[in-house]
Scaffold this motif. Structure first.
Motif, short mmCIF file in Angstrom:
data_model
loop_
_atom_site.label_atom_id
_atom_site.label_comp_id
_atom_site.label_asym_id
_atom_site.label_seq_id
_atom_site.Cartn_x
_atom_site.Cartn_y
_atom_site.Cartn_z
N VAL A 108 0.73 -1.76 0.05
CA VAL A 108 0.27 -0.10 0.53
C VAL A 108 0.68 1.54 -0.07
N GLY A 154 -3.80 3.50 20.33
CA GLY A 154 -4.34 2.89 18.73
C GLY A 154 -3.14 1.92 18.22
N PRO A 201 -1.08 1.87 11.53
CA PRO A 201 0.36 1.88 11.37
C PRO A 201 1.78 2.33 12.46
N ALA A 202 1.63 3.46 12.59
CA ALA A 202 2.31 4.26 13.50
C ALA A 202 2.01 3.57 14.96
N GLU A 211 -6.45 -0.68 21.99
CA GLU A 211 -7.21 -0.20 20.54
C GLU A 211 -8.50 -0.44 21.23
N SER A 212 -9.62 0.86 20.87
CA SER A 212 -10.49 1.41 20.55
C SER A 212 -11.51 0.21 20.38
N GLY A 268 -6.23 -0.28 12.38
CA GLY A 268 -6.21 0.51 12.29
C GLY A 268 -7.00 0.90 11.00
N VAL A 269 -6.74 1.71 10.07
CA VAL A 269 -7.39 2.02 8.83
C VAL A 269 -6.74 0.21 8.22
N ARG A 297 -7.00 -5.69 -1.55
CA ARG A 297 -5.66 -4.88 -1.28
C ARG A 297 -4.44 -4.86 -0.31
N ILE A 330 -9.31 4.76 25.17
CA ILE A 330 -8.61 5.51 25.80
C ILE A 330 -8.96 6.80 25.75
N ASP A 348 -11.51 3.29 -3.01
CA ASP A 348 -11.35 2.41 -2.31
C ASP A 348 -12.97 1.85 -2.29
N ASP A 396 -1.55 10.54 11.92
CA ASP A 396 -2.57 10.63 11.35
C ASP A 396 -2.81 12.06 12.74
N GLY A 412 -0.61 11.26 6.34
CA GLY A 412 -1.74 10.65 5.39
C GLY A 412 -1.32 9.50 5.10
N VAL A 451 0.66 5.84 5.28
CA VAL A 451 1.10 4.49 5.70
C VAL A 451 2.86 4.56 6.33
C1 LIG Z 1 -9.59 3.77 2.95
C2 LIG Z 1 -8.56 4.74 2.81
C3 LIG Z 1 -7.57 3.81 2.22
C4 LIG Z 1 -6.27 4.14 2.31
N1 LIG Z 1 -4.50 4.09 1.43
C5 LIG Z 1 -3.98 4.35 2.03
C6 LIG Z 1 -2.97 4.07 0.82
O1 LIG Z 1 -2.63 3.11 0.14
N2 LIG Z 1 -1.63 3.61 1.59
C7 LIG Z 1 -1.01 5.27 2.31
O2 LIG Z 1 0.13 4.90 2.23
N3 LIG Z 1 -1.82 5.27 3.00
C8 LIG Z 1 -3.44 5.46 2.56
N4 LIG Z 1 -4.34 5.73 3.23
C9 LIG Z 1 -3.82 6.44 5.06
C10 LIG Z 1 -3.20 5.31 5.59
O3 LIG Z 1 -3.79 4.75 6.13
C11 LIG Z 1 -3.08 6.46 7.21
O4 LIG Z 1 -2.73 7.84 6.72
C12 LIG Z 1 -2.54 5.65 8.48
O5 LIG Z 1 -3.03 4.82 8.53
C13 LIG Z 1 -2.70 6.60 9.58
O6 LIG Z 1 -2.01 5.56 10.66
P1 LIG Z 1 -2.28 6.36 12.16
O7 LIG Z 1 -1.62 5.00 13.02
O8 LIG Z 1 -1.99 7.75 12.22
O9 LIG Z 1 -4.22 5.57 12.64
P2 LIG Z 1 -4.95 4.86 12.59
O10 LIG Z 1 -4.31 3.99 10.54
O11 LIG Z 1 -6.44 5.61 12.12
O12 LIG Z 1 -5.07 3.89 13.35
C14 LIG Z 1 -5.56 4.66 14.68
C15 LIG Z 1 -6.00 3.19 15.59
O13 LIG Z 1 -5.96 4.39 16.58
C16 LIG Z 1 -8.06 3.61 17.56
N5 LIG Z 1 -8.10 4.46 18.58
C17 LIG Z 1 -8.55 6.26 17.72
N6 LIG Z 1 -8.89 6.52 19.29
C18 LIG Z 1 -8.51 5.26 20.13
C19 LIG Z 1 -9.03 5.89 21.55
N7 LIG Z 1 -9.59 6.81 22.28
N8 LIG Z 1 -7.97 4.64 22.45
C20 LIG Z 1 -8.02 3.64 21.36
N9 LIG Z 1 -7.66 3.31 20.57
C21 LIG Z 1 -8.02 4.68 19.59
C22 LIG Z 1 -8.70 3.49 15.68
O14 LIG Z 1 -9.85 3.05 16.03
C23 LIG Z 1 -7.38 3.18 14.96
O15 LIG Z 1 -7.54 1.37 15.37
C24 LIG Z 1 -5.24 5.31 3.52
C25 LIG Z 1 -7.01 6.06 4.43
C26 LIG Z 1 -7.98 5.19 4.31
C27 LIG Z 1 -9.00 6.11 5.23
#
Ligand SMILES: Cc1cc2nc3c(=O)[nH]c(=O)nc-3n(C[C@H](O)[C@H](O)[C@H](O)COP(=O)(O)OP(=O)(O)OC[C@H]3O[C@@H](n4cnc5c(N)ncnc54)[C@H](O)[C@@H]3O)c2cc1C
Length: 456
Positions: free
Chosen positions: A88, A141, A144-145, A164-165, A171-172, A181, A207, A288, A427, A432, A434
């Motif tokens: 991805v 959370g 990926p982060a 994780e909630s 996550g995404v 994909r 949380i 998607d 994010d 924005g 992964v």
């Molecule tokens: C449909 C879609 C397709 C995408 N496709 C791509 C792609 O092809 N390539 C790419 O590089 N990027 C893509 N992105 C962007 C990418 O997925 C995000 O930038 C990335 O996932 C951000 O990672 P993150 O760990 O910051 O947050 P997230 O992946 O959003 O994970 C955050 C997690 O925290 C959890 N959470 C939230 N609040 C709480 C809480 N209070 N307590 C406990 N858990 C909590 C959520 O449930 C979630 O599981 C896409 C995004 C979307 C929405």
């Protein structure tokens, strides 16, 4: 050779009827031919293009020697999710853009080779937990982060628990990116590898609500990394947006991907299967959603986007795949009103034509409405994919955790938020993609270790 070995993919007419993977992965011969193209530069620019600093020539060298096991070892030194990234990541804007070969022809297919190495070794499990120093760190959370920050801290000897909630981790990667994909079996393998070496993941825990950050400190966590992502959907704020069968992309994709509504009767999650679907937006989420609607059996899927295809933020590959699968792109068009039937189900989207003006703060030409150009598109389902804002739940429930005016958590140069011991990345602070989220998780892990050294 000037050109990349093309990634094999399934025929559009077949693949649009199921949720199986579109790209099928290199064969051994294809992998060897592609790996051979790498110049093994003495000063490899590709590494600087990779937010998680993977030794790219290093792993490709092993692949060229037909040794995916050693290649995967090199990858795992820096990347906790190589099979995910190989599928991805927008490599074309990162490592592959920096590849010297791109100057004369096509860059090395770094992503496809990464995927090969990760998949070829997916069954090689290390079941020995890393010995930990007893210092507890909480990650909020599991995207990926969070998985990257947690994985790196674990490998550095810390006792890591991810909260994780939702009822499943990723996550995404789990709830947003569709199975065709990124198969969830692949994601499970990478998450299980982290669990096998000692990562604890506690699901169904919000949380801020189920537990506060103060509760976490009281439980003995010495630092907290907040990686709650950007899950707040943006709505167009136009008449009729609350009509039935108008979904935001998040709800639509969560129902299909996380709650597996496509997999009936194994899962009985309700989802409306539109026949004439309009998707609004031009990012990965829009692609998607559109491709998912095709697979759920729509007769027609129209993608309405207010700029031109040149400005679409979605990866080019996703745009090509969507078109091959029958998605109709309608550019320079914006909805102005949704019109419903007597039972308040959407039946028509009133659109207006747009034209591009001067560049706005995003650097892209700003779209303007063409007066009097309104027209109607019939639709029994609309999916709004207009972008996502930072998840506000934790910051709104935590005194002293400051955000900026757009809702992104405020951090200093060491990823520390306004509360000492609480760090943030992914994010929720901006980004924005992964790999950007992973890069922030990696840097934050190092900052957390420095902080702990100073405070312990
Ligand atoms: C449909 C879609 C397709 C995408 N496709 C791509 C792609 O092809 N390539 C790419 O590089 N990027 C893509 N992105 C962007 C990418 O997925 C995000 O930038 C990335 O996932 C951000 O990672 P993150 O760990 O910051 O947050 P997230 O992946 O959003 O994970 C955050 C997690 O925290 C959890 N959470 C939230 N609040 C709480 C809480 N209070 N307590 C406990 N858990 C909590 C959520 O449930 C979630 O599981 C896409 C995004 C979307 C929405």
């Amino acid at each position: 050779m000037l050109h990349k070995i093309k990634m094999p993919e399934r025929d559009p007419q077949t693949r649009k009827r199921d949720f199986k993977q579109v790209n099928t992965g290199y064969t051994r011969d294809e992998m060897l031919a592609e790996a051979k193209r790498c110049l093994q530069c003495r000063k490899p620019m590709c590494i600087y293009g990779c937010p998680v600093e993977v030794n790219i020539p290093g792993f490709i060298k092993y692949l060229f020697q037909d040794n995916p096991k050693e290649a995967a070892k090199v990858l795992s030194l820096k990347n906790n999710l190589p099979a995910v990234c190989g599928r991805v990541c927008p490599q074309e804007n990162q490592c592959e853009r920096a590849c010297i070969l791109a100057k004369k022809g096509e860059s090395i297919s770094i992503g496809n080779l990464e995927r090969y190495a990760a998949d070829a070794t997916s069954k090689d499990y290390n079941n020995t937990p890393v010995e930990n120093n007893g210092i507890k760190i909480a990650i909020v959370g599991s995207g990926p982060a969070g998985l990257t920050c947690g994985g790196d801290l674990l490998k550095m000897g810390y006792d890591v628990t991810v909260y994780e909630s939702l009822h499943d981790a990723g996550g995404v990667l789990r709830y947003g990116i569709p199975e065709f994909r990124l198969p969830k079996d692949i994601l499970n393998i990478e998450i299980n590898k982290l669990k096998n070496i000692g990562m604890k993941i506690i699901l169904n825990t919000l949380i801020g609500r189920t537990k506060t950050v103060q509760n976490l400190f009281d439980d003995g966590y010495k630092a907290i990394f907040v990686a709650v992502g950007a899950g707040l959907p943006v709505f167009p704020k136009i008449a009729g947006e609350n009509l039935n069968h108008i979904y935001c992309s998040n709800e639509f994709l969560v129902r299909v991907n996380l709650m597996r509504s496509f997999d009936f009767p194994n899962y009985d999650t309700p989802i409306y299967k539109g026949k004439n679907v309009v998707v609004v937006g031009g990012g990965n989420t829009a692609m998607d959603s559109a491709r998912t609607a095709v697979r759920l059996g729509a007769d027609s899927v129209k993608l309405v986007y207010r700029r031109t295809e040149n400005e679409m933020p979605a990866r080019k590959e996703e745009q090509i795949h969507a078109k091959e699968e029958g998605v109709e792109f309608i550019s320079l068009t914006n909805p102005v009103k949704f019109i419903g039937d007597e039972r308040k189900f959407v039946k028509t989207v009133e659109c207006i034509k747009m034209e591009l003006g001067k560049p706005d703060e995003s650097g892209r030409q700003h779209p303007h409405e063409v007066t009097g150009s309104n027209y109607m598109i019939d639709a029994d389902m609309v999916i709004l994919a207009l972008g996502l804002h930072p998840n506000p739940i934790l910051s709104s429930l935590t005194n002293g955790l400051h955000s900026d005016s757009r809702g992104y958590l405020a951090i200093d140069e060491n990823y520390m938020t306004s509360i000492s011991g609480i760090f943030a990345g992914g994010d929720i602070i901006g980004g924005g993609t992964v790999i950007e989220a992973m890069g922030m998780g990696k840097k934050a892990a190092r900052a957390i270790v420095e902080y702990l050294k100073k405070t312990e």
